[in-house]
Design a protein around this motif. Structure first.
Motif, mmCIF file in Angstrom:
data_model
loop_
_atom_site.group_PDB
_atom_site.id
_atom_site.type_symbol
_atom_site.label_atom_id
_atom_site.label_comp_id
_atom_site.label_asym_id
_atom_site.label_seq_id
_atom_site.Cartn_x
_atom_site.Cartn_y
_atom_site.Cartn_z
ATOM 1 N N ASP A 8 -4.481 -3.642 7.704
ATOM 2 C CA ASP A 8 -3.401 -4.467 8.278
ATOM 3 C C ASP A 8 -2.721 -5.726 8.190
ATOM 4 O OD1 ASP A 8 -6.347 -5.203 9.792
ATOM 5 O OD2 ASP A 8 -7.428 -6.273 8.025
ATOM 6 N N ASN A 9 -1.970 -5.578 7.178
ATOM 7 C CA ASN A 9 -0.389 -6.140 6.810
ATOM 8 C C ASN A 9 -0.053 -5.015 6.429
ATOM 9 O OD1 ASN A 9 -2.193 -5.814 4.692
ATOM 10 N ND2 ASN A 9 -1.929 -7.648 3.712
ATOM 11 N N TYR A 10 -0.024 -3.534 6.541
ATOM 12 C CA TYR A 10 0.580 -3.058 5.875
ATOM 13 C C TYR A 10 2.100 -3.299 6.343
ATOM 14 C CZ TYR A 10 2.360 1.907 5.507
ATOM 15 O OH TYR A 10 3.823 3.405 4.729
ATOM 16 N N THR A 11 2.930 -2.798 5.842
ATOM 17 C CA THR A 11 4.334 -2.616 6.178
ATOM 18 C C THR A 11 5.083 -1.541 5.255
ATOM 19 O OG1 THR A 11 5.138 -3.938 5.093
ATOM 20 C CG2 THR A 11 5.450 -5.378 6.620
ATOM 21 N N PRO A 12 5.773 -0.696 5.832
ATOM 22 C CA PRO A 12 5.965 0.667 4.987
ATOM 23 C C PRO A 12 7.431 0.273 4.217
ATOM 24 C CG PRO A 12 6.458 0.987 7.654
ATOM 25 C CD PRO A 12 5.434 -0.326 7.468
ATOM 26 N N ASN A 19 -1.147 0.124 -4.162
ATOM 27 C CA ASN A 19 0.198 -0.014 -4.636
ATOM 28 C C ASN A 19 0.381 -1.206 -5.887
ATOM 29 O OD1 ASN A 19 2.676 1.479 -4.935
ATOM 30 N ND2 ASN A 19 3.952 0.288 -3.932
ATOM 31 N N ASP A 20 -1.143 -0.833 -6.999
ATOM 32 C CA ASP A 20 -0.541 -1.796 -8.371
ATOM 33 C C ASP A 20 -1.598 -0.675 -9.133
ATOM 34 O OD1 ASP A 20 -3.776 -1.774 -7.239
ATOM 35 O OD2 ASP A 20 -3.362 -3.851 -7.042
ATOM 36 N N ARG A 21 -2.036 -1.306 -9.570
ATOM 37 C CA ARG A 21 -2.930 0.203 -11.255
ATOM 38 C C ARG A 21 -4.181 0.630 -10.978
ATOM 39 N NH1 ARG A 21 -6.303 -2.868 -13.957
ATOM 40 N NH2 ARG A 21 -6.097 -6.082 -13.600
ATOM 41 N N THR A 22 -4.735 -0.494 -9.820
ATOM 42 C CA THR A 22 -6.462 -0.292 -8.845
ATOM 43 C C THR A 22 -6.395 1.098 -8.346
ATOM 44 O OG1 THR A 22 -6.147 -2.038 -7.344
ATOM 45 C CG2 THR A 22 -6.826 -2.569 -9.346
ATOM 46 N N ASN A 23 -5.391 1.319 -7.484
ATOM 47 C CA ASN A 23 -5.326 2.006 -6.733
ATOM 48 C C ASN A 23 -6.973 2.293 -5.605
ATOM 49 O OD1 ASN A 23 -2.646 3.275 -7.226
ATOM 50 N ND2 ASN A 23 -3.285 4.899 -8.294
ATOM 51 N N PHE A 24 -6.918 1.131 -5.191
ATOM 52 C CA PHE A 24 -7.836 1.182 -4.366
ATOM 53 C C PHE A 24 -7.900 1.178 -3.312
ATOM 54 C CE2 PHE A 24 -10.356 -2.451 -7.008
ATOM 55 C CZ PHE A 24 -11.057 -1.622 -7.222
ATOM 56 N N LEU A 25 -8.934 2.002 -2.458
ATOM 57 C CA LEU A 25 -8.740 2.455 -1.115
ATOM 58 C C LEU A 25 -8.670 0.934 -0.115
ATOM 59 C CD1 LEU A 25 -8.655 5.122 0.814
ATOM 60 C CD2 LEU A 25 -11.226 4.772 0.936
ATOM 61 N N ALA A 26 -7.715 0.954 0.575
ATOM 62 C CA ALA A 26 -7.692 -0.495 1.837
ATOM 63 C C ALA A 26 -8.586 -0.270 2.611
ATOM 64 C CB ALA A 26 -5.968 -0.276 1.951
ATOM 65 N N TYR A 70 1.057 -1.483 -0.170
ATOM 66 C CA TYR A 70 -0.272 0.350 -0.098
ATOM 67 C C TYR A 70 0.636 0.920 -0.453
ATOM 68 C CZ TYR A 70 -3.497 -3.164 1.659
ATOM 69 O OH TYR A 70 -4.164 -4.945 1.989
ATOM 70 N N LYS A 71 0.579 2.151 -0.563
ATOM 71 C CA LYS A 71 1.551 3.579 -0.934
ATOM 72 C C LYS A 71 0.245 4.480 0.517
ATOM 73 C CE LYS A 71 -0.839 4.503 -4.775
ATOM 74 N NZ LYS A 71 -0.504 5.981 -6.136
ATOM 75 N N PRO A 72 0.532 5.225 1.086
ATOM 76 C CA PRO A 72 0.228 7.074 1.446
ATOM 77 C C PRO A 72 -0.160 7.384 0.733
ATOM 78 C CG PRO A 72 2.870 6.380 2.059
ATOM 79 C CD PRO A 72 1.977 5.239 1.220
ATOM 80 N N ALA A 73 -1.669 7.746 1.322
ATOM 81 C CA ALA A 73 -2.228 8.756 -0.076
ATOM 82 C C ALA A 73 -3.017 9.434 0.580
ATOM 83 C CB ALA A 73 -2.583 8.541 -1.548
ATOM 84 N N LYS A 74 -3.038 11.271 0.571
ATOM 85 C CA LYS A 74 -4.645 12.241 0.456
ATOM 86 C C LYS A 74 -5.317 11.793 0.119
ATOM 87 C CE LYS A 74 -0.943 15.545 3.687
ATOM 88 N NZ LYS A 74 -1.801 14.405 4.509
ATOM 89 N N VAL A 75 -6.353 11.492 -0.079
ATOM 90 C CA VAL A 75 -7.656 10.961 -0.711
ATOM 91 C C VAL A 75 -9.165 11.980 0.248
ATOM 92 C CG1 VAL A 75 -6.888 9.120 -0.804
ATOM 93 C CG2 VAL A 75 -8.740 8.965 0.950
ATOM 94 N N TYR A 76 -9.479 12.673 -1.103
ATOM 95 C CA TYR A 76 -11.127 13.464 -0.654
ATOM 96 C C TYR A 76 -12.074 11.860 -0.648
ATOM 97 C CZ TYR A 76 -7.943 17.443 -1.079
ATOM 98 O OH TYR A 76 -7.068 17.606 -1.315
#
Length: 166
Positions: A137-141, A59-66, A26-32
């Motif tokens: 849940d499985n986020y690792t920076p 962090n893939d082509r979908t950019n779904f909200l985790a 996953y990538k951190p992002a500012k979302v609205y």
């Protein structure tokens, strides 16, 4: 022979595409984001304002909200805590920039306010309800700490001060 080369190139490209589409993380992002809630037993729908949230996107082509379902549950629990009898179905919509989020918000609001069947649209203010960021849940920076393995080199001034103090 040309057909075989084309076939090999196609297979290599497909394998590369499959591997890139299954990228983990996953990538951190500012979302609205904003929330929408409706019950099948009621003609009232609830909408939150568009809120800027620090969230994580796949962090893939979908950019779904985790953990996007967790955001919808936040809204549902808030509405239940206000004493809403009919359990609403909640949806959280988001965009990576504010103008796209406002466009989605306006379109959905107009659909329920100005459609053939009129609904009572109730806006939930930011002071009443605010989304809280959810860490996957499985986020690792992706950033690994830099470890300095070379010995520290002191400046000549520091060495002189140490020798003078002895």
């Amino acid at each position: 022979m040309k057909v075989r080369q084309v076939l090999i190139i196609a297979v290599v490209l497909l394998l590369g595409w499959v591997n890139s589409s299954n990228a983990k993380g996953y990538k951190p992002a500012k979302v609205y984001m904003f929330g929408f809630a409706a019950s099948f037993n009621d003609s009232t729908v609830y909408m939150t304002n568009v809120q800027k949230i620090d969230a994580y996107l796949a962090n893939d082509r979908t950019n779904f909200l985790a953990n996007r379902e967790d955001y919808s549950y936040q809204l549902r629990y808030y509405l239940q805590s206000t004493g809403l009898q009919n359990f609403p179905t909640c949806v959280t919509m988001y965009a990576e920039n504010e103008s796209k989020a406002m466009k989605k918000f306006t379109a959905l609001k107009n659909k329920y306010e100005k459609g053939k069947k009129k609904y009572d649209v109730k806006l939930i203010s930011d002071s009443e309800f605010r989304y809280k960021a959810v860490t996957p849940d499985n986020y690792t920076p992706n950033e690994t700490p830099q470890v300095n393995t070379t010995p520290a080199v002191q400046s000549k001034e520091a060495q002189t001060q140490e020798n003078g103090n002895k």
